[in-house]
Design an enzyme around this catalytic site. Structure first.
Site: not given
Length: 300
Positions: A149, A246, A249, A272
């Protein structure tokens, strides 16, 4: 301090001390509770203990009328449910009026990603003879090469990079830490930047910064700064695609799964907590799998 303020203060302390929640998380909880408290006052409801399920239903209707997105509504209700669960556990309220409130189903948005052919041009626009060009290339290689991130990228310190075992220590959400492997392109770009460009940028500050990525003044680079850098890079290409940290990502995860990576491994690399957060990328890869099937199966 009135009773509502005291309840809120106790809940925030609970999140910080017992739950070890990040500043960002506690701030979001506080905003949701204060927003609901403002609605309570509009309805002439003074204390949190006086809130009924009927008022909660009214609040949900009001949020819908104000055109809040389903995602925003879900976050607010989830925060308030946790808040009242805490109050009920501490015997400050008799019941949790949000316990029966159903969260609106989130729309399933497919992550946007960039194809490899499009990325190739992006990796050739930075001027590697300048400190800022070296920094920008290192950021680009790191974001795409690790899938971290943008907030995690900006938190990396020099000491977090281990070139010997080719990993970087990432401090993720909820203060969770994980080691992420570095690829050869990222290692090359980071080595060049650290040995050359970063030393020059660091000399512009009054005191040396520990952050890996520095701005043109020698201070720590911010997430907003990284987004600006990516926007400027894309302007130097012929590409018309949208790019952001993002998106890189999403691209990292999609490309890994397209090449047959194990979903559990991708989950760990992305940081996650739940596999369901990673599974959304399988929707992106379906077209790729269908293409493979059509091109290789005798009966396709």
């Amino acid at each position: 301090m009135d009773l509502n303020d005291r309840y809120l203060k106790m809940f925030i302390e609970y999140l910080q001390i017992e739950k070890n929640s990040s500043h960002h998380t506690t701030e979001n909880y506080e905003k949701a509770i204060l927003h609901f408290e403002s609605f309570m006052k509009q309805q002439a409801i003074e204390g949190f203990a006086a809130v009924s399920y009927l008022l909660v239903r009214h609040y949900l209707t009001w949020l819908h009328e104000q055109s809040y997105s389903r995602r925003t509504v879900a976050k607010k209700i989830s925060s308030l449910r946790s808040f009242y669960r805490f109050l009920n556990r501490e015997k400050m309220v008799e019941h949790n009026p949000f316990a029966l409130a159903s969260l609106p189903k989130k729309g399933q948005s497919i992550p946007h990603f960039i194809y490899e052919e499009e990325l190739a041009e992006l990796f050739h626009v930075s001027d590697l003879s300048t400190p800022l060009g070296q920094r920008n290339q290192a950021i680009l290689e790191l974001l795409y090469g690790t899938g971290i991130r943008v907030s995690e990228c900006c938190q990396i310190q020099l000491e977090d990079i281990d070139f010997y075992i080719e990993t970087v220590l990432i401090k993720g959400k909820g203060r969770k830490e994980r080691y992420v492997p570095l690829g050869s392109y990222a290692i090359e770009a980071l080595s060049r930047y650290i040995e050359e460009g970063r030393k020059e940028l660091s000399g512009k500050a009054g005191h040396p910064a520990k952050a890996l990525f520095l701005n043109y003044k020698g201070g720590p680079l911010t997430p907003r700064g990284v987004r600006t850098i990516l926007n400027r890079l894309i302007e130097q290409t012929t590409l018309t695609v949208h790019i952001s940290p993002h998106v890189l990502r999403h691209t990292f995860a999609t490309h890994l799964l397209n090449e047959g990576a194990d979903m559990r491994a991708v989950q760990e690399l992305l940081g996650h907590s739940h596999l369901s957060s990673t599974q959304i990328y399988t929707h992106v890869t379906k077209d790729h799998l269908k293409k493979i099937y059509n091109n290789t199966h005798p009966r396709a």
